[in-house]
Design a protein around this motif. Structure first.
Motif, PDB file in Angstrom:
ATOM      1  N   PHE A  42      36.521  59.990  36.156  1.00 49.49           N
ATOM      2  CA  PHE A  42      37.358  60.311  34.995  1.00 49.49           C
ATOM      3  C   PHE A  42      38.534  61.196  35.391  1.00 49.49           C
ATOM      4  CE2 PHE A  42      33.720  59.160  32.145  1.00 49.49           C
ATOM      5  CZ  PHE A  42      34.408  58.201  31.417  1.00 49.49           C
ATOM      6  N   GLU A  43      38.309  62.147  36.288  1.00 48.20           N
ATOM      7  CA  GLU A  43      39.404  62.998  36.756  1.00 48.20           C
ATOM      8  C   GLU A  43      40.441  62.180  37.517  1.00 48.20           C
ATOM      9  OE1 GLU A  43      37.397  65.990  39.033  1.00 48.20           O
ATOM     10  OE2 GLU A  43      36.890  67.182  37.246  1.00 48.20           O
ATOM     11  N   MET A  44      39.992  61.240  38.341  1.00 48.76           N
ATOM     12  CA  MET A  44      40.930  60.380  39.074  1.00 48.76           C
ATOM     13  C   MET A  44      41.706  59.478  38.107  1.00 48.76           C
ATOM     14  SD  MET A  44      41.003  61.142  42.207  1.00 48.76           S
ATOM     15  CE  MET A  44      41.912  59.755  42.803  1.00 48.76           C
ATOM     16  N   PHE A  45      41.043  58.979  37.095  1.00 51.48           N
ATOM     17  CA  PHE A  45      41.709  58.150  36.094  1.00 51.48           C
ATOM     18  C   PHE A  45      42.785  58.958  35.370  1.00 51.48           C
ATOM     19  CE2 PHE A  45      42.042  56.698  31.684  1.00 51.48           C
ATOM     20  CZ  PHE A  45      42.490  55.403  31.895  1.00 51.48           C
ATOM     21  N   ASP A  46      42.451  60.195  34.988  1.00 51.77           N
ATOM     22  CA  ASP A  46      43.413  61.065  34.308  1.00 51.77           C
ATOM     23  C   ASP A  46      44.601  61.376  35.220  1.00 51.77           C
ATOM     24  OD1 ASP A  46      44.243  62.697  32.084  1.00 51.77           O
ATOM     25  OD2 ASP A  46      43.651  64.455  33.271  1.00 51.77           O
ATOM     26  N   PHE A  47      44.324  61.676  36.487  1.00 49.04           N
ATOM     27  CA  PHE A  47      45.384  61.959  37.458  1.00 49.04           C
ATOM     28  C   PHE A  47      46.303  60.749  37.612  1.00 49.04           C
ATOM     29  CE2 PHE A  47      46.961  61.660  41.820  1.00 49.04           C
ATOM     30  CZ  PHE A  47      47.625  62.865  41.949  1.00 49.04           C
ATOM     31  N   ASN A  48      45.718  59.566  37.782  1.00 49.07           N
ATOM     32  CA  ASN A  48      46.522  58.354  37.965  1.00 49.07           C
ATOM     33  C   ASN A  48      47.325  58.012  36.713  1.00 49.07           C
ATOM     34  OD1 ASN A  48      45.711  57.968  40.610  1.00 49.07           O
ATOM     35  ND2 ASN A  48      43.966  56.700  40.045  1.00 49.07           N
ATOM     36  N   THR A  49      46.764  58.279  35.544  1.00 52.23           N
ATOM     37  CA  THR A  49      47.483  58.029  34.293  1.00 52.23           C
ATOM     38  C   THR A  49      48.705  58.943  34.185  1.00 52.23           C
ATOM     39  OG1 THR A  49      45.428  57.376  33.219  1.00 52.23           O
ATOM     40  CG2 THR A  49      47.257  57.955  31.790  1.00 52.23           C
ATOM     41  N   LYS A  50      48.522  60.222  34.478  1.00 52.62           N
ATOM     42  CA  LYS A  50      49.650  61.164  34.443  1.00 52.62           C
ATOM     43  C   LYS A  50      50.697  60.794  35.481  1.00 52.62           C
ATOM     44  CE  LYS A  50      46.835  65.108  33.035  1.00 52.62           C
ATOM     45  NZ  LYS A  50      46.279  66.372  33.528  1.00 52.62           N
ATOM     46  N   GLN A  51      50.239  60.452  36.678  1.00 53.86           N
ATOM     47  CA  GLN A  51      51.154  60.077  37.755  1.00 53.86           C
ATOM     48  C   GLN A  51      51.944  58.827  37.374  1.00 53.86           C
ATOM     49  OE1 GLN A  51      51.184  62.052  40.365  1.00 53.86           O
ATOM     50  NE2 GLN A  51      52.291  60.959  41.915  1.00 53.86           N
ATOM     51  N   GLY A  52      51.274  57.859  36.789  1.00 58.55           N
ATOM     52  CA  GLY A  52      51.947  56.632  36.361  1.00 58.55           C
ATOM     53  C   GLY A  52      52.984  56.898  35.278  1.00 58.55           C
ATOM     54  N   ALA A  53      52.650  57.785  34.341  1.00 54.18           N
ATOM     55  CA  ALA A  53      53.605  58.130  33.283  1.00 54.18           C
ATOM     56  C   ALA A  53      54.840  58.808  33.869  1.00 54.18           C
ATOM     57  CB  ALA A  53      52.949  59.030  32.237  1.00 54.18           C
ATOM     58  N   LEU A  54      54.654  59.702  34.835  1.00 59.12           N
ATOM     59  CA  LEU A  54      55.796  60.352  35.486  1.00 59.12           C
ATOM     60  C   LEU A  54      56.637  59.330  36.262  1.00 59.12           C
ATOM     61  CD1 LEU A  54      54.236  63.680  36.785  1.00 59.12           C
ATOM     62  CD2 LEU A  54      55.903  63.407  34.947  1.00 59.12           C
ATOM     63  N   ILE A 145      72.049  64.499  41.016  1.00 56.14           N
ATOM     64  CA  ILE A 145      71.230  64.705  39.825  1.00 56.14           C
ATOM     65  C   ILE A 145      69.864  65.201  40.283  1.00 56.14           C
ATOM     66  CG2 ILE A 145      70.193  63.625  37.800  1.00 56.14           C
ATOM     67  CD1 ILE A 145      72.434  61.500  38.033  1.00 56.14           C
ATOM     68  N   ARG A 146      69.474  66.338  39.739  1.00 59.04           N
ATOM     69  CA  ARG A 146      68.150  66.906  40.018  1.00 59.04           C
ATOM     70  C   ARG A 146      67.360  66.904  38.717  1.00 59.04           C
ATOM     71  NH1 ARG A 146      71.613  69.773  43.177  1.00 59.04           N
ATOM     72  NH2 ARG A 146      71.103  69.830  45.379  1.00 59.04           N
ATOM     73  N   ILE A 147      66.202  66.272  38.757  1.00 61.86           N
ATOM     74  CA  ILE A 147      65.372  66.155  37.560  1.00 61.86           C
ATOM     75  C   ILE A 147      63.992  66.721  37.852  1.00 61.86           C
ATOM     76  CG2 ILE A 147      64.229  64.532  36.002  1.00 61.86           C
ATOM     77  CD1 ILE A 147      66.593  62.719  36.272  1.00 61.86           C
ATOM     78  N   LYS A 148      63.486  67.461  36.888  1.00 64.49           N
ATOM     79  CA  LYS A 148      62.123  67.981  36.972  1.00 64.49           C
ATOM     80  C   LYS A 148      61.385  67.508  35.721  1.00 64.49           C
ATOM     81  CE  LYS A 148      59.751  72.387  37.671  1.00 64.49           C
ATOM     82  NZ  LYS A 148      59.965  73.840  37.774  1.00 64.49           N
ATOM     83  N   LEU A 149      60.379  66.661  35.928  1.00 72.80           N
ATOM     84  CA  LEU A 149      59.583  66.121  34.836  1.00 72.80           C
ATOM     85  C   LEU A 149      58.216  66.796  34.813  1.00 72.80           C
ATOM     86  CD1 LEU A 149      60.330  62.331  35.338  1.00 72.80           C
ATOM     87  CD2 LEU A 149      61.293  63.824  33.607  1.00 72.80           C
ATOM     88  N   LYS A 150      57.655  66.931  33.613  1.00 73.83           N
ATOM     89  CA  LYS A 150      56.345  67.555  33.487  1.00 73.83           C
ATOM     90  C   LYS A 150      55.509  66.752  32.501  1.00 73.83           C
ATOM     91  CE  LYS A 150      54.002  71.880  32.515  1.00 73.83           C
ATOM     92  NZ  LYS A 150      54.143  73.274  32.143  1.00 73.83           N
ATOM     93  N   ASN A 151      54.309  66.388  32.941  1.00 82.40           N
ATOM     94  CA  ASN A 151      53.333  65.697  32.102  1.00 82.40           C
ATOM     95  C   ASN A 151      52.058  66.527  32.123  1.00 82.40           C
ATOM     96  OD1 ASN A 151      51.792  63.944  30.641  1.00 82.40           O
ATOM     97  ND2 ASN A 151      51.868  62.279  32.116  1.00 82.40           N
ATOM     98  N   LYS A 152      51.850  67.291  31.068  1.00 84.98           N
ATOM     99  CA  LYS A 152      50.728  68.229  30.959  1.00 84.98           C
ATOM    100  C   LYS A 152      50.787  69.215  32.110  1.00 84.98           C
ATOM    101  CE  LYS A 152      48.119  64.976  28.281  1.00 84.98           C
ATOM    102  NZ  LYS A 152      47.148  63.941  28.296  1.00 84.98           N
ATOM    103  N   ASP A 153      49.892  69.138  33.088  1.00 82.31           N
ATOM    104  CA  ASP A 153      49.896  70.110  34.178  1.00 82.31           C
ATOM    105  C   ASP A 153      50.478  69.545  35.476  1.00 82.31           C
ATOM    106  OD1 ASP A 153      47.849  68.315  34.469  1.00 82.31           O
ATOM    107  OD2 ASP A 153      46.399  69.755  35.240  1.00 82.31           O
ATOM    108  N   MET A 154      51.026  68.344  35.442  1.00 81.60           N
ATOM    109  CA  MET A 154      51.585  67.712  36.628  1.00 81.60           C
ATOM    110  C   MET A 154      53.111  67.739  36.557  1.00 81.60           C
ATOM    111  SD  MET A 154      50.743  63.959  38.148  1.00 81.60           S
ATOM    112  CE  MET A 154      49.031  64.411  38.392  1.00 81.60           C
ATOM    113  N   ILE A 155      53.738  68.139  37.657  1.00 83.92           N
ATOM    114  CA  ILE A 155      55.200  68.260  37.722  1.00 83.92           C
ATOM    115  C   ILE A 155      55.727  67.384  38.849  1.00 83.92           C
ATOM    116  CG2 ILE A 155      57.097  69.841  38.230  1.00 83.92           C
ATOM    117  CD1 ILE A 155      55.478  72.042  36.915  1.00 83.92           C
TER     118      ILE A 155
END
Length: 173
Positions: A42-54, A145-155
């Motif tokens: 479940f933690e890996m799924f959550d990590f991959n979901t956040k990474q995919g969204a970013l 262009i420098r962009i910093k994206l944040k999805n919950k706790d992932m940057i």
């Protein structure tokens, strides 16, 4: 002397207390291992979901920017958070649209103006709501262009440079 005639030993077999404790211990050990494996999945799924969204958001941002930068006749920066592009879509040396990219809190907005007037908004929408920070800098022939994206706790931080060239208009007779 005492006689013990009435006590019969049973031929039925059963589990001893020690055997039951060992089996319960093994079941607990296997359950803990499986539970840990499930939590890790479940933690890996959550990590991959956040990474995919970013990944999706960064790709979307740069697709919009690249398309507009490629069509721009003039690139200017009002401040480090606001990029202004004058688009000459039909290559007649007149500004057809003005597009502004600007940060508003955690959102990146794309505002399109008709013609060369910035008082009539033709279209405005939010490209992303995961923007932590954006910074535009322009040199003589390049745009960074420098962009910093944040999805919950992932940057995720991304830097991209674009080479800016003059349009070479071809006039047909």
């Amino acid at each position: 002397m005492l006689k013990i005639d009435n006590i019969k030993l049973s031929d039925e077999s059963g589990f001893t207390l020690l055997e039951l404790v060992v089996v319960i211990g093994l079941i607990a050990l296997i359950s803990a291992s499986l539970g840990s494996l499930i939590v890790t999945q479940f933690e890996m799924f959550d990590f991959n979901t956040k990474q995919g969204a970013l990944n999706d958001q960064s790709e979307l941002i740069f697709n919009y920017l690249e398309r507009d930068i490629d069509r721009s006749a003039e690139v200017s920066i009002e401040d480090s958070k606001r990029l202004v592009l004058e688009l000459d879509i039909d290559l007649d040396k007149e500004t057809d649209k003005i597009v502004k990219y600007e940060q508003e809190n955690t959102k990146l907005k794309r505002i399109v103006y008709n013609g060369n007037q910035t008082d009539t908004i033709a279209d405005s929408y939010i490209i992303t709501d995961m923007l932590e920070d954006i910074n535009f800098t322009k040199g003589q022939k390049q745009l960074t262009i420098r962009i910093k994206l944040k999805n919950k706790d992932m940057i995720r931080e991304l830097n991209k440079e674009y080479y800016l060239s003059e349009y070479s208009y071809i006039e047909y007779e």
